[in-house]
Design an enzyme around this catalytic site. Structure first.
Site, PDB file in Angstrom:
ATOM      1  N   ARG A 226       2.843 -13.541   4.398  1.00  0.00           N
ATOM      2  CA  ARG A 226       1.450 -13.920   4.131  1.00  0.00           C
ATOM      3  C   ARG A 226       0.550 -12.827   4.691  1.00  0.00           C
ATOM      4  O   ARG A 226       1.014 -11.897   5.351  1.00  0.00           O
ATOM      5  CB  ARG A 226       1.101 -15.318   4.687  1.00  0.00           C
ATOM      6  CG  ARG A 226       1.768 -15.778   5.937  1.00  0.00           C
ATOM      7  CD  ARG A 226       1.358 -15.072   7.181  1.00  0.00           C
ATOM      8  NE  ARG A 226      -0.058 -14.921   7.361  1.00  0.00           N
ATOM      9  CZ  ARG A 226      -0.614 -14.003   8.131  1.00  0.00           C
ATOM     10  NH1 ARG A 226       0.142 -13.138   8.812  1.00  0.00           N
ATOM     11  NH2 ARG A 226      -1.922 -13.903   8.261  1.00  0.00           N
ATOM     12  N   GLY A 227      -0.743 -12.968   4.421  1.00  0.00           N
ATOM     13  CA  GLY A 227      -1.692 -11.907   4.779  1.00  0.00           C
ATOM     14  C   GLY A 227      -1.917 -11.056   3.536  1.00  0.00           C
ATOM     15  O   GLY A 227      -0.947 -10.677   2.871  1.00  0.00           O
ATOM     16  N   ALA A 228      -3.186 -10.761   3.247  1.00  0.00           N
ATOM     17  CA  ALA A 228      -3.520 -10.140   1.965  1.00  0.00           C
ATOM     18  C   ALA A 228      -2.756  -8.841   1.664  1.00  0.00           C
ATOM     19  O   ALA A 228      -2.096  -8.735   0.623  1.00  0.00           O
ATOM     20  CB  ALA A 228      -5.028  -9.927   1.896  1.00  0.00           C
TER      21      ALA A 228
ATOM     22  N   ARG B 250      -0.496 -17.294  -5.275  1.00  0.00           N
ATOM     23  CA  ARG B 250      -1.667 -17.524  -4.423  1.00  0.00           C
ATOM     24  C   ARG B 250      -2.875 -16.862  -5.099  1.00  0.00           C
ATOM     25  O   ARG B 250      -2.825 -15.680  -5.420  1.00  0.00           O
ATOM     26  CB  ARG B 250      -1.441 -16.945  -3.014  1.00  0.00           C
ATOM     27  CG  ARG B 250      -0.240 -17.588  -2.301  1.00  0.00           C
ATOM     28  CD  ARG B 250      -0.236 -17.269  -0.820  1.00  0.00           C
ATOM     29  NE  ARG B 250      -1.290 -17.994  -0.126  1.00  0.00           N
ATOM     30  CZ  ARG B 250      -1.600 -17.784   1.158  1.00  0.00           C
ATOM     31  NH1 ARG B 250      -0.962 -16.872   1.854  1.00  0.00           N
ATOM     32  NH2 ARG B 250      -2.567 -18.493   1.735  1.00  0.00           N
TER      33      ARG B 250
ATOM     34  N   GLN C  17      -1.960 -19.621  12.196  1.00  0.00           N
ATOM     35  CA  GLN C  17      -1.583 -18.196  12.236  1.00  0.00           C
ATOM     36  C   GLN C  17      -2.084 -17.508  13.519  1.00  0.00           C
ATOM     37  O   GLN C  17      -1.453 -16.570  14.004  1.00  0.00           O
ATOM     38  CB  GLN C  17      -2.163 -17.451  11.026  1.00  0.00           C
ATOM     39  CG  GLN C  17      -1.557 -17.847   9.699  1.00  0.00           C
ATOM     40  CD  GLN C  17      -2.374 -18.914   9.011  1.00  0.00           C
ATOM     41  OE1 GLN C  17      -2.962 -19.782   9.648  1.00  0.00           O
ATOM     42  NE2 GLN C  17      -2.405 -18.879   7.699  1.00  0.00           N
TER      43      GLN C  17
ATOM     44  N   ASP D 251      -9.461 -11.386   2.797  1.00  0.00           N
ATOM     45  CA  ASP D 251      -8.571 -11.527   1.639  1.00  0.00           C
ATOM     46  C   ASP D 251      -9.206 -10.948   0.391  1.00  0.00           C
ATOM     47  O   ASP D 251      -8.517 -10.616  -0.574  1.00  0.00           O
ATOM     48  CB  ASP D 251      -8.225 -12.999   1.422  1.00  0.00           C
ATOM     49  CG  ASP D 251      -7.310 -13.471   2.527  1.00  0.00           C
ATOM     50  OD1 ASP D 251      -7.842 -13.851   3.586  1.00  0.00           O
ATOM     51  OD2 ASP D 251      -6.091 -13.387   2.346  1.00  0.00           O
TER      52      ASP D 251
ATOM     53  N   ASN E  90     -12.239 -14.988   3.521  1.00  0.00           N
ATOM     54  CA  ASN E  90     -11.165 -14.897   4.521  1.00  0.00           C
ATOM     55  C   ASN E  90     -10.732 -16.309   4.912  1.00  0.00           C
ATOM     56  O   ASN E  90     -11.263 -17.306   4.406  1.00  0.00           O
ATOM     57  CB  ASN E  90     -11.648 -14.087   5.735  1.00  0.00           C
ATOM     58  CG  ASN E  90     -10.509 -13.690   6.655  1.00  0.00           C
ATOM     59  OD1 ASN E  90      -9.457 -13.244   6.198  1.00  0.00           O
ATOM     60  ND2 ASN E  90     -10.673 -13.874   7.947  1.00  0.00           N
ATOM     61  N   LYS E  91      -9.767 -16.378   5.793  1.00  0.00           N
ATOM     62  CA  LYS E  91      -9.174 -17.654   6.209  1.00  0.00           C
ATOM     63  C   LYS E  91     -10.219 -18.693   6.571  1.00  0.00           C
ATOM     64  O   LYS E  91     -11.221 -18.390   7.224  1.00  0.00           O
ATOM     65  CB  LYS E  91      -8.250 -17.367   7.407  1.00  0.00           C
ATOM     66  CG  LYS E  91      -7.556 -18.542   8.013  1.00  0.00           C
ATOM     67  CD  LYS E  91      -6.783 -19.369   7.014  1.00  0.00           C
ATOM     68  CE  LYS E  91      -5.766 -18.594   6.213  1.00  0.00           C
ATOM     69  NZ  LYS E  91      -5.195 -19.343   5.080  1.00  0.00           N
TER      70      LYS E  91
HETATM   71  O1  MRU Z   1      -3.139 -17.731   4.347  1.00  0.00           O
HETATM   72  P1  MRU Z   1      -2.854 -16.395   4.959  1.00  0.00           P
HETATM   73  O2  MRU Z   1      -2.127 -16.470   6.250  1.00  0.00           O
HETATM   74  O3  MRU Z   1      -2.198 -15.457   3.967  1.00  0.00           O
HETATM   75  O4  MRU Z   1      -4.302 -15.807   5.258  1.00  0.00           O
HETATM   76  C1  MRU Z   1      -4.425 -14.591   5.905  1.00  0.00           C
HETATM   77  C2  MRU Z   1      -5.822 -14.226   6.209  1.00  0.00           C
HETATM   78  O5  MRU Z   1      -6.752 -14.945   5.889  1.00  0.00           O
HETATM   79  C3  MRU Z   1      -6.072 -12.875   6.815  1.00  0.00           C
HETATM   80  O6  MRU Z   1      -7.178 -12.900   7.642  1.00  0.00           O
HETATM   81  C4  MRU Z   1      -6.331 -11.874   5.687  1.00  0.00           C
HETATM   82  O7  MRU Z   1      -5.320 -11.955   4.725  1.00  0.00           O
HETATM   83  C5  MRU Z   1      -6.431 -10.493   6.174  1.00  0.00           C
HETATM   84  S1  MRU Z   1      -4.881  -9.878   6.651  1.00  0.00           S
HETATM   85  C6  MRU Z   1      -4.970  -8.252   7.034  1.00  0.00           C
END
Ligand code: MRU
Length: 341
Positions: free
Chosen positions: A47-49, A90, A195, A236, A247-248
């Site tokens: 996970r993470g963009a 996603r 996270q 994201d 973002n999250k």
């Molecule tokens: O749902 P996730 O864990 O994929 O969400 C991740 C985030 O929101 C991060 O802040 C974002 O992807 C930036 S990661 C460098």
């Protein structure tokens, strides 16, 4: 200390850290097909963009590597099918779509099957290596905004685990720390997937960077007391036309508090997270299953029959964002519309 690497290519398969098991176990998952990769993205093993962008690219490479036919048309069809499957995992992080488009463009230009296979693998590997370089540059650019003694709030995980390595928001913090700036990081736990609690604290402790865990609702109070004097988060998707930052879930709350208490709110992200096309009302915010809210570690925390909503991301308007740090430089949100891809 060995640098963390979230994803890499081995002969005809991909290896990823299974992030669902952290911080309790550091285990690796072998991914052998694009379908397995799509599942790993959807279920958030990765996970993470930026990391899911690279996972998508490698997933497409797996789709052609494992095919026996030499027919170019058949291979292209398969690639497009794999792209469709991975696209549906996603919806919010733009990096996923960016990486898929990059691979499809390369494939369309390739002439023969061998050529196509090789070109796709090479492009996926290039995207992965570039990610680390880009993050280091973001770190360097962003570290200029960090002062010795800063107490920095970060949300979710925008670290090595959210990228191929090094991280974006945590890359900024890492770079500042490596320059000898003494900082303290406050990691907000980031309900419902935690996270911040599970991944950010694990990453920072591993490297000896001072970190304190807080629940999401503690941040405003700490800002009021000046125990937090800066916020650094990832993204994201950032909309170039308007400067909105997606973002999250929970990021918006931190941004509103930071504005109220006059605290710089810094977003660190690569150019691959900038969406040059869409308007804010066109962005799809992922809605995840209600179980994530109803349970913590398999223990139910709410009564039967309760209704739940679970948006995974939120949208921070540009007026709450102080700086956007990228590998190419630091911008004000309103400056993004002058940039091109
Ligand atoms: O749902 P996730 O864990 O994929 O969400 C991740 C985030 O929101 C991060 O802040 C974002 O992807 C930036 S990661 C460098």
């Amino acid at each position: 200390m060995k640098e963390l690497r979230t994803i890499w290519w081995e002969k005809n398969h991909v290896v990823i850290i299974d992030q669902r098991l952290l911080p309790h176990k550091l285990k690796y998952l072998k991914i052998k097909s694009y379908r397995e990769m799509a599942r790993a993205i959807k279920e958030m093993a990765i996970r993470g963009a930026p990391a899911i962008g690279v996972a998508a690219a490698m997933g497409l490479a797996l789709a052609v590597v494992n095919v026996k036919t030499n027919n170019h048309e058949v291979l292209m069809k398969r690639l497009e099918k794999a792209a469709e499957t991975i696209r549906s995992t996603r919806p919010t992080a733009v990096n996923l779509f960016w990486a898929i488009d990059k691979i499809l463009n390369i494939a369309r230009e390739a002439q023969s099957r061998e050529n196509l296979k090789e070109k796709i693998i090479n492009e996926a590997l290039r995207i992965a290596e570039e990610d680390i370089e880009v993050n280091k540059k973001i770190g360097e650019n962003g570290s200029r905004l960090i002062n010795d003694g800063d107490k920095i709030l970060t949300h979710c995980n925008a670290g090595a685990l959210a990228t191929v390595g090094y991280g974006t928001a945590l890359g900024v913090i890492r770079a500042a720390y490596n320059q000898g700036k003494k900082t303290l990081v406050y990691a907000s736990e980031t309900r419902p997937r935690l996270q911040g609690a599970r991944l950010t604290t694990w990453e920072l402790i591993r490297e000896g960077i001072p970190v304190k865990l807080i629940t999401d609702n503690m941040a405003s109070f700490l800002m009021q007391r000046r125990e937090i004097n800066k916020v650094v988060v990832g993204a994201d998707r950032i909309l170039a036309k308007t400067g909105h930052v997606i973002n999250k879930i929970g990021t918006l709350t931190h941004a509103i508090s930071a504005k109220y208490y006059n605290i710089p709110f810094i977003v660190a992200a690569p150019f691959s997270s900038i969406d040059f096309k869409h308007n804010v009302d066109e962005v799809i915010i992922e809605e995840r299953e209600v179980r994530e809210v109803l349970y913590i570690d398999n223990a139910r925390i709410a009564p039967k029959g309760v209704e739940v909503c679970n948006p995974a991301f939120d949208i921070t308007p540009p007026e709450l964002v102080s700086y956007i740090v990228t590998e190419k430089g630091v911008y004000k949100p309103e400056e993004l519309k002058e940039l091109t891809n």
